[in-house]
Design an enzyme around this catalytic site. Structure first.
Site, PDB file in Angstrom:
ATOM      1  N   ASP A   1       0.875  -1.166   0.000  1.00 19.25           N
ATOM      2  CA  ASP A   1       0.000   0.000   0.000  1.00 19.25           C
ATOM      3  C   ASP A   1       0.911   1.213   0.000  1.00 19.25           C
ATOM      4  O   ASP A   1       1.883   1.266   0.765  1.00 19.25           O
ATOM      5  CB  ASP A   1      -0.922   0.010   1.219  1.00 19.25           C
ATOM      6  CG  ASP A   1      -2.054   1.025   1.043  1.00 19.25           C
ATOM      7  OD1 ASP A   1      -2.804   0.906   0.058  1.00 19.25           O
ATOM      8  OD2 ASP A   1      -2.173   1.944   1.872  1.00 19.25           O
TER       9      ASP A   1
ATOM     10  N   LYS B   1      14.131   4.248 -11.562  1.00 21.93           N
ATOM     11  CA  LYS B   1      13.151   4.376 -10.489  1.00 21.93           C
ATOM     12  C   LYS B   1      13.162   3.149  -9.587  1.00 21.93           C
ATOM     13  O   LYS B   1      13.125   3.262  -8.352  1.00 21.93           O
ATOM     14  CB  LYS B   1      11.756   4.592 -11.079  1.00 21.93           C
ATOM     15  CG  LYS B   1      10.666   4.747 -10.033  1.00 21.93           C
ATOM     16  CD  LYS B   1       9.289   4.836 -10.668  1.00 21.93           C
ATOM     17  CE  LYS B   1       8.198   4.779  -9.614  1.00 21.93           C
ATOM     18  NZ  LYS B   1       6.847   4.701 -10.188  1.00 21.93           N
TER      19      LYS B   1
END
Length: 206
Positions: free
Chosen positions: A77, A183
């Site tokens: 999450d 990233k």
């Protein structure tokens, strides 16, 4: 061990998300470190994310996927926490602009909210919690953060979510201007899952 070729069979683990961008990212991060995992997508019901933290919500998603499939489940999450907003959008990042939101709707609203905020006060962090649930045996979660600031306008067409308006500390680019492998090497999700990998190895006997 597979008696025919001496190779251990893959351990099937479900990724508790239907977000294809996130599935691709998690596979890029986890597969090199855990090549014997077979990471499968999740097609079951989505649970209500009623937790009060990223870690609670990650565990809710992992428990739901594990219960539905009977497999060990990995979930995350994540969201963006803006300091001057008291850590918001936080766990509400994905629905910041309302029920029919898009990624662009969410970051456009955030830019509008910060329109008059000076550059020095636009600090923020991407936050991710990674969780593992092994049915009937084990559950744990960890946290990772990626510090930076909110830009004044969107830049780049890569990534997803708030990537176009987030510039990592020490970089002149937005997260959306970074190559996927760049990233992956430094992101909040990378940091969270790097911390989870030893837990995965221990809990799954890898």
């Amino acid at each position: 061990m597979n008696s025919a070729d001496g190779v251990a069979p893959a351990t099937r683990v479900v990724l508790a998300t239907k977000n294809e961008h996130k599935i691709d990212e998690l596979r890029r991060i986890l597969t090199p470190a855990l090549p014997t995992l077979e990471l499968v997508g999740y097609d079951g019901p989505s649970p209500v994310e009623s937790g009060l933290s990223f870690q609670e919500n990650a565990l809710i998603k992992a428990r739901a996927a594990a219960a539905h499939t009977g497999l060990p489940a990995i979930a995350d999450d994540s969201g963006i926490a803006v300091d001057i907003l008291g850590g918001m959008p936080g766990i509400f990042s994905a629905r910041w602009s309302g029920p029919d939101r898009s990624d662009e709707d969410n970051w456009q609203l955030l830019l509008w909210q910060l329109n008059d905020v000076p550059d020095f006060a636009r600090t923020a962090q991407f936050v991710a919690s990674a969780a593992i649930v092994v049915p009937g045996r084990f559950a744990d979660s960890v946290l990772g953060k990626w510090h930076g600031s909110i830009l004044r306008s969107a830049r780049g067409d890569g990534g997803f979510g708030y990537d176009p308006v987030f510039s990592p500390d020490g970089s002149t680019r937005s997260a959306a201007e970074m190559l996927p492998e760049q990233k992956d090497a430094v992101s909040h999700r990378r940091r969270a899952f790097d911390a989870l990998i030893p837990v995965l190895k221990s809990s799954l006997g890898l």
